[in-house]
Design an enzyme around this catalytic site. Structure first.
Site, PDB file in Angstrom:
ATOM      1  N   ARG A   1      12.567 -10.219 -49.300  1.00 14.76           N
ATOM      2  CA  ARG A   1      13.293 -10.247 -50.570  1.00 14.76           C
ATOM      3  C   ARG A   1      14.753 -10.603 -50.318  1.00 14.76           C
ATOM      4  NH1 ARG A   1      14.495  -6.045 -52.481  1.00 14.76           N
ATOM      5  NH2 ARG A   1      13.914  -4.783 -50.686  1.00 14.76           N
TER       6      ARG A   1
ATOM      7  N   LYS B   1       7.930  -6.777 -56.814  1.00 19.02           N
ATOM      8  CA  LYS B   1       9.093  -5.911 -56.947  1.00 19.02           C
ATOM      9  C   LYS B   1       9.877  -6.232 -58.231  1.00 19.02           C
ATOM     10  CE  LYS B   1       9.187  -2.783 -53.622  1.00 19.02           C
ATOM     11  NZ  LYS B   1       8.205  -2.861 -52.603  1.00 19.02           N
TER      12      LYS B   1
ATOM     13  N   HIS C   1       9.116   4.984 -55.716  1.00 19.91           N
ATOM     14  CA  HIS C   1       8.791   4.061 -54.624  1.00 19.91           C
ATOM     15  C   HIS C   1       8.062   4.885 -53.569  1.00 19.91           C
ATOM     16  CE1 HIS C   1      10.207   1.122 -51.301  1.00 19.91           C
ATOM     17  NE2 HIS C   1       9.137   0.655 -51.886  1.00 19.91           N
TER      18      HIS C   1
ATOM     19  N   SER D   1      11.476   0.632 -46.654  1.00 15.25           N
ATOM     20  CA  SER D   1      10.616  -0.345 -45.989  1.00 15.25           C
ATOM     21  C   SER D   1      10.439  -0.009 -44.507  1.00 15.25           C
ATOM     22  CB  SER D   1      11.230  -1.730 -46.139  1.00 15.25           C
ATOM     23  OG  SER D   1      10.337  -2.684 -45.653  1.00 15.25           O
TER      24      SER D   1
ATOM     25  N   LYS E   1       4.848   4.130 -45.534  1.00 16.10           N
ATOM     26  CA  LYS E   1       4.128   4.431 -46.786  1.00 16.10           C
ATOM     27  C   LYS E   1       2.706   3.869 -46.763  1.00 16.10           C
ATOM     28  CE  LYS E   1       7.095   2.426 -49.513  1.00 16.10           C
ATOM     29  NZ  LYS E   1       8.041   2.027 -48.451  1.00 16.10           N
ATOM     30  N   THR E   2       2.610   2.570 -46.462  1.00 19.02           N
ATOM     31  CA  THR E   2       1.300   1.924 -46.493  1.00 19.02           C
ATOM     32  C   THR E   2       0.422   2.437 -45.353  1.00 19.02           C
ATOM     33  OG1 THR E   2       2.246  -0.033 -47.530  1.00 19.02           O
ATOM     34  CG2 THR E   2       0.124  -0.317 -46.436  1.00 19.02           C
TER      35      THR E   2
ATOM     36  N   ASP F   1       2.467   1.855 -52.768  1.00 22.44           N
ATOM     37  CA  ASP F   1       3.894   1.508 -52.908  1.00 22.44           C
ATOM     38  C   ASP F   1       4.607   1.942 -54.201  1.00 22.44           C
ATOM     39  OD1 ASP F   1       6.034   0.160 -51.471  1.00 22.44           O
ATOM     40  OD2 ASP F   1       5.990  -1.334 -53.058  1.00 22.44           O
TER      41      ASP F   1
ATOM     42  N   ARG G   1       3.064 -10.098 -43.283  1.00 15.63           N
ATOM     43  CA  ARG G   1       2.423  -9.241 -44.289  1.00 15.63           C
ATOM     44  C   ARG G   1       1.004  -9.685 -44.576  1.00 15.63           C
ATOM     45  NH1 ARG G   1       5.241  -4.755 -46.953  1.00 15.63           N
ATOM     46  NH2 ARG G   1       7.405  -5.051 -46.364  1.00 15.63           N
TER      47      ARG G   1
HETATM   48  P1  ATP Z   1       7.269  -1.423 -47.308  1.00 21.63           P
HETATM   49  O1  ATP Z   1       7.998  -0.654 -48.381  1.00 21.63           O
HETATM   50  O2  ATP Z   1       8.083  -2.562 -46.782  1.00 21.63           O
HETATM   51  O3  ATP Z   1       5.897  -1.826 -47.729  1.00 21.63           O
HETATM   52  P2  ATP Z   1       6.131   0.789 -45.752  1.00 21.63           P
HETATM   53  O4  ATP Z   1       6.862   2.079 -45.931  1.00 21.63           O
HETATM   54  O5  ATP Z   1       4.838   0.647 -46.467  1.00 21.63           O
HETATM   55  O6  ATP Z   1       7.138  -0.432 -46.021  1.00 21.63           O
HETATM   56  P3  ATP Z   1       4.568   0.305 -43.419  1.00 21.63           P
HETATM   57  O7  ATP Z   1       4.046  -1.010 -43.876  1.00 21.63           O
HETATM   58  O8  ATP Z   1       3.616   1.454 -43.423  1.00 21.63           O
HETATM   59  O9  ATP Z   1       5.894   0.672 -44.185  1.00 21.63           O
HETATM   60  O10 ATP Z   1       5.174   0.081 -41.971  1.00 21.63           O
HETATM   61  C1  ATP Z   1       5.288   1.042 -40.953  1.00 21.63           C
HETATM   62  C2  ATP Z   1       5.242   0.296 -39.629  1.00 21.63           C
HETATM   63  O11 ATP Z   1       5.600   1.137 -38.547  1.00 21.63           O
HETATM   64  C3  ATP Z   1       3.842  -0.201 -39.346  1.00 21.63           C
HETATM   65  O12 ATP Z   1       3.949  -1.453 -38.728  1.00 21.63           O
HETATM   66  C4  ATP Z   1       3.302   0.873 -38.375  1.00 21.63           C
HETATM   67  O13 ATP Z   1       2.321   0.365 -37.516  1.00 21.63           O
HETATM   68  C5  ATP Z   1       4.555   1.216 -37.594  1.00 21.63           C
HETATM   69  N1  ATP Z   1       4.591   2.577 -37.011  1.00 21.63           N
HETATM   70  C6  ATP Z   1       4.786   2.857 -35.709  1.00 21.63           C
HETATM   71  N2  ATP Z   1       4.795   4.173 -35.488  1.00 21.63           N
HETATM   72  C7  ATP Z   1       4.610   4.769 -36.667  1.00 21.63           C
HETATM   73  C8  ATP Z   1       4.524   6.150 -37.074  1.00 21.63           C
HETATM   74  N3  ATP Z   1       4.667   7.152 -36.215  1.00 21.63           N
HETATM   75  N4  ATP Z   1       4.319   6.403 -38.404  1.00 21.63           N
HETATM   76  C9  ATP Z   1       4.214   5.396 -39.286  1.00 21.63           C
HETATM   77  N5  ATP Z   1       4.286   4.079 -38.956  1.00 21.63           N
HETATM   78  C10 ATP Z   1       4.480   3.765 -37.661  1.00 21.63           C
HETATM   79 MN    MN Z   2       4.173  -0.735 -47.921  1.00 23.27          MN
END
Ligand code: ATP
Ligand code: MN
Length: 532
Positions: free
Chosen positions: A60, A201, A221, A239, A243-244, A258, A323
């Site tokens: 973004r 978004k 969020h 980010s 979360k995911t 999300d 992604r």
């Molecule tokens: P966005 O808002 O951009 O979608 P998000 O909060 O959903 O972000 P994720 O897509 O879950 O974030 O990304 C977390 C990243 O960190 C993943 O690539 C995951 O493999 C990595 N990671 C490494 N260690 C950990 C951990 N202990 N807990 C969570 N994620 C981890």
């Molecule tokens: Mn996510």
């Protein structure tokens, strides 16, 4: 076999100012996949997923996100460098340029909606220049059935024209790309960027205004899932904090990854119909649900593949922000519809690259409000810069770029809801342990998962806790399936003095950041601040 003529119903776009376009209305996911391939805009991975490149932008562009300042928004929006005002007349002329640009072209139109709870449903018509952007909308928004389509009345319009470039001198934008929300006309106008995340978004930002202002609902969020016992958990975080990743839990039903709303009727609902997962370093072993969702219907973005269509998830040569989007039904264990009860547990996820915050701690109501308003995570500099220093990043409500109102408005709603529901709030550091970035390591995913499971199962209810001397957070001394040594971050550092210095520095960053909110905060919230 897909019969394109059958699926294609013609609709006129004259009322939008788009003339003589070849309109592809409501194509199926398979058709959009094929269109993308036949136009040479994508390739196929060996799993059958579509792979595309989003072009110049692979993330973004928050500096190019505007809100039209008019009677609807003037006194409500928190204007500044997050919500950048855009004049009505400039919007009108730019909109006309974009629709002229789309005229005579082959374009893709899709009717969809947001908000899984029908009382909050927002009908959206998405007009895209590219077939894959339209497929993204199919994946990410909710999908009306045949019956619903017959009487479909679009309320919001998303116009997405990656190939259109604005002229900043004339059009009032910062540069050639832009994402502009107009709440009076109910339009999200996106141009000059093909990054698909702008589409989802854009609608998220619109709902973050509409729901609290008109529907007494708190937009969040966060991701959400529900256990066998019917208890909902939600996961806030910026980010990359997890979360995911952490909401995809085979033991629990996924509600969404999300964007959610928390209603006055004590329910949680997903805004979306799909997930948008990061795939950097993705492995089947660590993240099986996401890995297996990458099949026909999914869209991989900006990944690198070999000649056999094998994706190298470690290759970040296009971007670190690789992604995949997929409809939520690509995940096996999901809640249908995507609605849950009041959450029993809330997790604030942070990826603290300083290695200071405990991997899990329990928050008081004051700390919960303080950390929610702070919205802390750390940014790790891209390795290509040769910079190894992480920087603290504070984003109010764990999502400031998408929040049109003042952060305290969301924080007050959350505080009220937390009090009324008696929810447990946990701070989970998915970031570094054993030292800062460059010295320590990222917390093992299996340990983070075990800590979350323990919090959800009630296994942390009867363990001993100790207080973090600077952040004043309650840290469990033991946790099932997690080595006790890692629960107190200082114990994981070789150099204890260095830890104290780093912790104080981080506490100071929290305080500096919070200064701008101090006049809005009551004593309870201020009691949640770090001590030193
Ligand atoms: P966005 O808002 O951009 O979608 P998000 O909060 O959903 O972000 P994720 O897509 O879950 O974030 O990304 C977390 C990243 O960190 C993943 O690539 C995951 O493999 C990595 N990671 C490494 N260690 C950990 C951990 N202990 N807990 C969570 N994620 C981890
Ligand atoms: Mn996510």
């Amino acid at each position: 076999m897909v019969d394109k003529t059958q699926a294609t119903k013609t609709i006129s776009l004259d009322k939008y100012g788009i003339k003589n376009a070849k309109v592809n209305y409501q194509l199926s996911s398979e058709e959009l996949h094929q269109e993308t391939l036949s136009k040479g805009q994508g390739t196929e991975a060996n799993t059958g997923a579509l792979a595309i490149n989003t072009g110049e932008f692979t993330g973004r562009s928050p500096k190019d996100r505007f809100i039209v300042k008019d009677d609807v928004t003037r006194d409500k929006v928190w204007w500044g460098n997050i919500n950048i005002p855009f004049p009505t007349d400039m919007f009108d002329s730019l909109y006309e340029k974009v629709t002229n640009y789309l005229s005579e072209k082959e374009i893709y139109v899709r009717d969809s909606y947001a908000c899984a709870d029908e009382n909050y449903r927002l009908n959206i018509r998405v007009i895209t220049e590219m077939p894959w952007s339209n497929m993204f909308a199919y994946n990410m928004f909710l999908r009306p059935n045949e019956e619903e389509l017959k009487s479909f009345d679009p309320e919001w319009l998303v116009v997405n024209a990656p190939g259109f470039k604005a002229d900043p001198e004339v059009d009032g934008t910062r540069q050639h790309n832009f994402a502009i929300l107009n709440f009076t006309k109910k339009i999200a106008l996106i141009g000059g960027t093909g990054y698909t995340g702008e589409i989802k978004k854009g609608i998220f930002s619109a709902l973050n205004f509409i729901l609290p202002v008109y529907k007494n609902t708190m937009p969040m969020h966060c991701s959400a899932n529900v256990g066998e016992d019917g208890e909902t958990a939600i996961f806030f975080g910026l980010s990359g904090t997890g979360k995911t990743t952490l909401s995809a839990d085979p033991e629990r039903k996924l509600i969404g990854d999300d964007e959610h709303g928390w209603t006055a009727e004590n329910t949680i609902f997903n805004f979306e119909g799909g997930c948008y997962a990061k795939v950097i370093n993705l492995t089947e072993e660590q993240e099986p649900d996401i890995f297996n969702a990458i099949k026909p219907g999914a869209i991989l973005e900006n990944v690198v593949m070999d000649e056999n269509g094998e994706v190298d998830f470690t290759d970040t040569s296009v971007t670190q922000n690789t992604r995949v989007s997929y409809p939520i039904y690509h995940i096996k264990n999901i809640q249908k519809p995507s609605i849950g009860k009041n959450p029993k547990n809330i997790f604030f996820l942070t990826a603290d690259a300083f290695g200071v915050l405990p991997p899990i701690s329990k928050l008081t109501p004051g700390q919960a409000a303080y950390h929610f308003i702070s919205g802390y995570t750390a940014k790790v500099a891209g390795t290509e810069d040769g910079i190894n220093e992480p920087t603290p990043n504070f984003s109010a409500c764990f999502g400031a770029p998408f929040m049109p109102l003042h952060p305290t408005e969301y924080a007050e709603m959350l505080s009220d809801k937390m009090k009324a529901s008696g929810v447990n709030v946990w701070l989970v550091n998915t970031g570094w342990t054993g030292g800062p970035y460059g010295v320590g390591n990222r917390m093992k995913l299996k340990f983070t998962r075990a800590m979350i499971a323990a919090a959800l199962n009630g296994e942390l209810q009867n363990v001993e806790f100790e207080k973090h001397p600077i952040f004043n957070l309650m840290m469990p001394k033991t946790c099932p399936n997690v080595p006790s040594e890692i629960l107190n971050p200082k114990e994981t550092w070789k150099n204890k003095k260095a830890y104290d210095i780093q912790a104080k520095e981080l506490a100071n960053s929290f305080k500096e950041n919070f200064a701008k909110f101090e006049s809005y905060a009551n004593d309870e919230i201020l009691s949640g601040a770090p001590l030193a």
